[in-house]
Scaffold this motif. Structure first.
Motif, short mmCIF file in Angstrom:
data_model
loop_
_atom_site.label_atom_id
_atom_site.label_comp_id
_atom_site.label_asym_id
_atom_site.label_seq_id
_atom_site.Cartn_x
_atom_site.Cartn_y
_atom_site.Cartn_z
N SER A 35 0.82 -1.22 0.00
CA SER A 35 0.00 0.00 0.00
C SER A 35 0.85 1.26 0.00
N GLY A 36 2.16 1.08 0.22
CA GLY A 36 3.06 2.23 0.24
C GLY A 36 3.51 2.61 1.64
N LYS A 37 3.23 1.75 2.63
CA LYS A 37 3.56 2.13 4.01
C LYS A 37 5.07 2.25 4.25
N THR A 38 5.88 1.43 3.56
CA THR A 38 7.32 1.55 3.76
C THR A 38 7.85 2.85 3.15
N THR A 39 7.37 3.18 1.97
CA THR A 39 7.78 4.44 1.34
C THR A 39 7.37 5.62 2.22
N VAL A 40 6.14 5.58 2.75
CA VAL A 40 5.67 6.65 3.64
C VAL A 40 6.50 6.67 4.93
N SER A 41 6.81 5.50 5.47
CA SER A 41 7.60 5.42 6.70
C SER A 41 8.99 6.03 6.49
N ILE A 42 9.60 5.74 5.35
CA ILE A 42 10.92 6.29 5.04
C ILE A 42 10.85 7.81 4.92
N ALA A 43 9.83 8.29 4.20
CA ALA A 43 9.67 9.74 4.02
C ALA A 43 9.42 10.43 5.36
N LEU A 44 8.54 9.84 6.19
CA LEU A 44 8.26 10.42 7.50
C LEU A 44 9.50 10.40 8.39
N SER A 45 10.26 9.33 8.30
CA SER A 45 11.49 9.23 9.10
C SER A 45 12.46 10.35 8.74
N LYS A 46 12.57 10.62 7.46
CA LYS A 46 13.47 11.69 7.01
C LYS A 46 12.98 13.05 7.50
N ILE A 47 11.67 13.26 7.38
CA ILE A 47 11.09 14.55 7.80
C ILE A 47 11.18 14.72 9.32
N LEU A 48 10.78 13.69 10.06
CA LEU A 48 10.78 13.77 11.53
C LEU A 48 12.19 13.92 12.10
N SER A 49 13.17 13.29 11.43
CA SER A 49 14.54 13.34 11.94
C SER A 49 15.15 14.74 11.83
N ARG A 50 14.52 15.61 11.05
CA ARG A 50 14.99 16.99 10.96
C ARG A 50 14.60 17.80 12.20
N LYS A 51 13.53 17.36 12.87
CA LYS A 51 13.03 18.08 14.04
C LYS A 51 13.29 17.34 15.34
N TYR A 52 13.26 16.01 15.27
CA TYR A 52 13.41 15.18 16.47
C TYR A 52 14.62 14.26 16.35
N LYS A 53 15.03 13.71 17.50
CA LYS A 53 15.96 12.59 17.47
C LYS A 53 15.08 11.35 17.37
N LEU A 54 15.05 10.74 16.21
CA LEU A 54 14.08 9.70 15.88
C LEU A 54 14.69 8.30 15.96
N LEU A 55 13.93 7.38 16.55
CA LEU A 55 14.31 5.97 16.55
C LEU A 55 13.18 5.19 15.88
N THR A 56 13.54 4.26 15.00
CA THR A 56 12.54 3.50 14.27
C THR A 56 12.58 2.01 14.63
N PHE A 57 11.43 1.37 14.42
CA PHE A 57 11.28 -0.06 14.65
C PHE A 57 10.54 -0.66 13.45
N LYS A 58 10.78 -1.94 13.21
CA LYS A 58 10.09 -2.66 12.14
C LYS A 58 9.51 -3.95 12.71
N LYS A 59 8.23 -4.18 12.46
CA LYS A 59 7.61 -5.43 12.92
C LYS A 59 8.13 -6.60 12.09
N GLY A 60 8.45 -7.69 12.78
CA GLY A 60 8.87 -8.90 12.10
C GLY A 60 10.37 -9.00 11.96
N PRO A 61 10.84 -10.07 11.31
CA PRO A 61 12.28 -10.31 11.16
C PRO A 61 12.89 -9.65 9.94
N ASP A 62 12.14 -8.77 9.30
CA ASP A 62 12.59 -8.08 8.08
C ASP A 62 13.93 -7.40 8.31
#
Length: 206
Positions: free
Chosen positions: A18-45
Motif C-alpha cells: 500500500s506504500g507504508k514503507t515508502t511513507v515510513s521512510i519519508a516520515l522518518s526523514k522529515i521527523l529526523s529533521r526536528k526530532y531525534k528519531l528511533l525506528t522499529f520494524k515489525k517482524g524479522p525483516d
C-alpha cells in the motif's frame, strides 16, 4: 510495567504493497529533521530497516513475536530508554489485522496495543472511491482497543478523486486525514520479500 510517555506512531495499512514503507521512510526523514528519531520494524525483516536507518540517521530495531515472544514490550521500552530519542516510529508489515492466528495475537494490531502506539493507516486509493469509507469504518470498529489516529491517502489519481475521498471521509467518519500523496512514477522497486536493499538500488542506478 513501565508506562511510555514518548510520542510515537505506528504506520500500517489495509494490505501489503500500500506504500507504508515508502511513507515510513519519508516520515522518518522529515521527523529526523526536528526530532531525534528511533525506528522499529515489525517482524524479522532486514531490508526495510536498512532504509529506515538511512532516513532516520539512527539504528532500526525489529519487534518480532517469534524471537521476542512475551518480551516485546520490555524490549521496546529498553530501546527507547537507551536511545535518548524523543520520537519513535514503528513500521508494520502486511495489513493491520493480518495474522497466521485467528485471534490475531501476533498481528500489527496486537503489537500496536502492546506498545500502546497510535496507528496511522496508509491506504492505496488508486482504485477506490466512496467505498473507502466503509473500509475505514470497518477498520475502526473491528477492534476498539486499537487507536487509529488518522489516515494517509496514497496513490491519488486525480484532483477530483482526492476531493471526493476527502469529502466522504469527513462526512462519515471522525478520522483525521493526515496527508494525501499523488501517484508517483518513481518508486523503490519490490521483490518477493519486500523492497530491494539499499545496495541493490545503488547497483541499479549504476
Amino acid at each position: 510495567m513501565k508506562e511510555i510517555s514518548a510520542p510515537r506512531i505506528y504506520i500500517s495499512a489495509f494490505k501489503k504493497s500500500s506504500g507504508k514503507t515508502t511513507v515510513s521512510i519519508a516520515l522518518s526523514k522529515i521527523l529526523s529533521r526536528k526530532y531525534k528519531l528511533l525506528t522499529f520494524k515489525k517482524g524479522p525483516d532486514y531490508i526495510d530497516p536498512m532504509w529506515l536507518e538511512l532516513a532516520s540517521n539512527n539504528p532500526c530495531f525489529n519487534l518480532d513475536f517469534f524471537f521476542l515472544k512475551d518480551q516485546i514490550y520490555s524490549y521496546f521500552v529498553n530501546k527507547i530508554d537507551q536511545s535518548k530519542c524523543n520520537f519513535f516510529l514503528i513500521e508494520g508489515n502486511h495489513g493491520l489485522f493480518d495474522d497466521i492466528y485467528l485471534d490475531g495475537k501476533t498481528s500489527n494490531a496486537s503489537l500496536a496495543k502492546i506498545t500502546k502506539t497510535p496507528v496511522v493507516i496508509v491506504v492505496d486509493v488508486s482504485e477506490l472511491g466512496r467505498s473507502l469509507v466503509a473500509l475505514l469504518k470497518g477498520m475502526v470498529d473491528f477492534d476498539k482497543d486499537v487507536f487509529i489516529s488518522g489516515v494517509i491517502l496514497n496513490k491519488i489519481q486525480s484532483v477530483r478523486q482526492e476531493k471526493k475521498l476527502i469529502e466522504a471521509i469527513k462526512n462519515y467518519t471522525d478520522l483525521p486525514i493526515l496527508g494525501t500523496l499523488p501517484a508517483q512514477s518513481v518508486s523503490i522497486t519490490q521483490r518477493h520479500l519486500g523492497l530491494t536493499s539499499i545496495l541493490q538500488e545503488e547497483k541499479n542506478k549504476n
